[in-house]
Design a protein around this motif. Structure first.
Motif, PDB file in Angstrom:
ATOM      1  N   SER A 110       0.732  -1.292   0.081  1.00 43.72           N
ATOM      2  CA  SER A 110       0.054   0.033   0.053  1.00 43.72           C
ATOM      3  C   SER A 110       0.918   1.263   0.034  1.00 43.72           C
ATOM      4  N   ASP A 113       1.078   6.298   3.074  1.00 43.57           N
ATOM      5  CA  ASP A 113       0.443   7.522   3.746  1.00 43.57           C
ATOM      6  C   ASP A 113      -0.886   6.945   4.107  1.00 43.57           C
ATOM      7  N   ALA A 114      -0.968   5.434   3.688  1.00 46.87           N
ATOM      8  CA  ALA A 114      -2.289   4.635   4.041  1.00 46.87           C
ATOM      9  C   ALA A 114      -2.222   4.503   5.715  1.00 46.87           C
ATOM     10  N   GLU A 115      -3.484   4.465   6.352  1.00 51.53           N
ATOM     11  CA  GLU A 115      -3.602   4.058   7.792  1.00 51.53           C
ATOM     12  C   GLU A 115      -3.063   2.688   8.048  1.00 51.53           C
ATOM     13  N   PRO A 116      -2.197   2.521   9.193  1.00 51.77           N
ATOM     14  CA  PRO A 116      -1.763   1.221   9.523  1.00 51.77           C
ATOM     15  C   PRO A 116      -3.258   0.040   9.298  1.00 51.77           C
ATOM     16  N   ARG A 118      -4.707  -0.618   6.872  1.00 56.61           N
ATOM     17  CA  ARG A 118      -5.471  -0.337   5.635  1.00 56.61           C
ATOM     18  C   ARG A 118      -4.732  -0.134   4.294  1.00 56.61           C
ATOM     19  N   ARG A 120      -4.092   1.687   0.413  1.00 57.28           N
ATOM     20  CA  ARG A 120      -4.311   2.971  -0.217  1.00 57.28           C
ATOM     21  C   ARG A 120      -3.540   2.696  -1.534  1.00 57.28           C
ATOM     22  N   PRO A 140      -2.023  -4.425   3.032  1.00 59.70           N
ATOM     23  CA  PRO A 140      -2.385  -3.403   4.017  1.00 59.70           C
ATOM     24  C   PRO A 140      -1.076  -2.797   4.454  1.00 59.70           C
ATOM     25  N   ARG A 141      -0.795  -1.750   4.699  1.00 61.57           N
ATOM     26  CA  ARG A 141       0.054  -0.858   5.157  1.00 61.57           C
ATOM     27  C   ARG A 141       0.568  -1.656   6.434  1.00 61.57           C
ATOM     28  N   ASP A 142       1.994  -1.816   6.850  1.00 60.17           N
ATOM     29  CA  ASP A 142       2.607  -2.558   7.910  1.00 60.17           C
ATOM     30  C   ASP A 142       2.122  -4.105   8.306  1.00 60.17           C
ATOM     31  N   ARG A 283     -10.699   0.271  -0.095  1.00 62.86           N
ATOM     32  CA  ARG A 283     -10.361   1.416   1.021  1.00 62.86           C
ATOM     33  C   ARG A 283     -10.756   1.052   2.206  1.00 62.86           C
ATOM     34  N   HIS A 284     -11.606   0.143   2.401  1.00 67.50           N
ATOM     35  CA  HIS A 284     -12.270   0.127   3.894  1.00 67.50           C
ATOM     36  C   HIS A 284     -11.843  -1.535   4.372  1.00 67.50           C
TER      37      HIS A 284
END
Length: 298
Positions: A110, A113-116, A118, A120, A140-142, A283-284
């Protein structure tokens, strides 16, 4: 067959490698991390500058491959390797590498700048999705996991592409011993009191959607039962809510889950393209997502 990972030389793409190794634990194939490094122009007038650029690119490429190899070394049970290649377009070069290496899935991370937890899309991933002929998995990020793929959730819309996707995913689940969950997402506005003909019509439409979804789900369950799925390894459900976040959050998600969505494009030049609904689901989504291109004629 391989899992090809797009590994950015200036980014922390460990999540993509984590996801590729997770896939390899369930359906063993080699994992190849590919770092794409800018290619020089090679013009005679810029020969000196281009040599300096090439030296810089080689250094960046070697460093990136070393970082990828270190990430892969965290999973010694996986047959993993890391390489770097020059290219002027990262998406195009990754697609070429996927074809050359007979990739089963192309795995990417991702945006930073995606939320951890999540997803993007980056601009490069977005371009990749518009032209890939192989499934694209997005971490997902991380993202971190030590499990294999325990359960696959497939988004089901009861159209030709969804039925084709459902059959393909069911076969994969049988090979990897993963459970299968078939979900139809129903997003509708909060019902208002019936004070006008318009509100009444809106309520009827929502009820019709739910009825059609239930009928399609029953048909899907019967089809999967004929393939040998039992209540122990098959779940068929709907996920509803006033918005996509609520709908996706209305069902349980766990470590080892994977969400699979089909292409929703009708454009003949776009192999994989996220329509508005699929983009919102991605996104969700709280788990990795695999976007599968439609088969010819679907």
């Amino acid at each position: 067959m391989t899992y090809v990972v797009g590994y950015g030389p200036h980014e922390n793409d460990r999540g993509a490698i984590e996801l590729a190794c997770q896939l390899a634990r369930s359906a063993p194939q080699p994992v190849v991390a590919v770092s794409v490094i800018p290619r020089g122009w090679g013009t005679p007038a810029a020969a000196g500058t281009d040599r300096e650029f090439a030296h810089w690119a080689e250094t960046v490429g070697a460093d990136s491959a070393a970082l990828a190899a270190a990430d892969l070394a965290r999973h010694p049970e996986i047959d993993g390797s890391a390489v770097w290649v020059p290219g002027r377009s990262v998406p195009q070069t990754l697609l070429e590498q996927a074809e050359a290496r007979d990739a089963e899935i192309l795995v990417v991370a991702s945006s930073g700048d995606a939320e951890p937890g999540r997803i993007r899309l980056t601009s490069k991933t977005d371009r990749l999705l518009h032209s890939s002929t192989v499934p694209v998995a997005i971490a997902p990020r991380d993202y971190q996991t030590s499990s294999g793929v325990a359960r696959v959730t497939v988004g089901f819309r009861d159209d030709d592409r969804s039925w084709s996707l459902l059959t393909r995913v069911a076969e994969i689940c049988r090979r990897s011993s993963a459970k299968l969950r078939v979900v139809t997402f129903l997003v509708s506005p909060v019902r208002r009191p019936v004070t006008s003909d318009v509100s009444h019509a809106e309520t009827q439409v929502i009820d019709l959607w739910a009825t059609q979804a239930a009928s399609a789900q029953a048909e899907a369950a019967a089809h999967l039962s004929s393939m040998g799925f039992t209540p122990e390894n098959l779940e068929v459900t709907t996920a509803g809510g006033p918005d996509w976040g609520a709908a996706i959050g209305s069902i349980d998600w766990a470590d080892g889950d994977l969400l699979v969505l089909g292409s929703s494009s009708t454009h003949r030049l776009a192999q994989v393209f996220l329509g508005s609904s699929a983009s919102k689901i991605v996104r969700h989504a709280p788990v990795p997502v695999v976007i599968v291109p439609g088969s010819p004629g679907h």
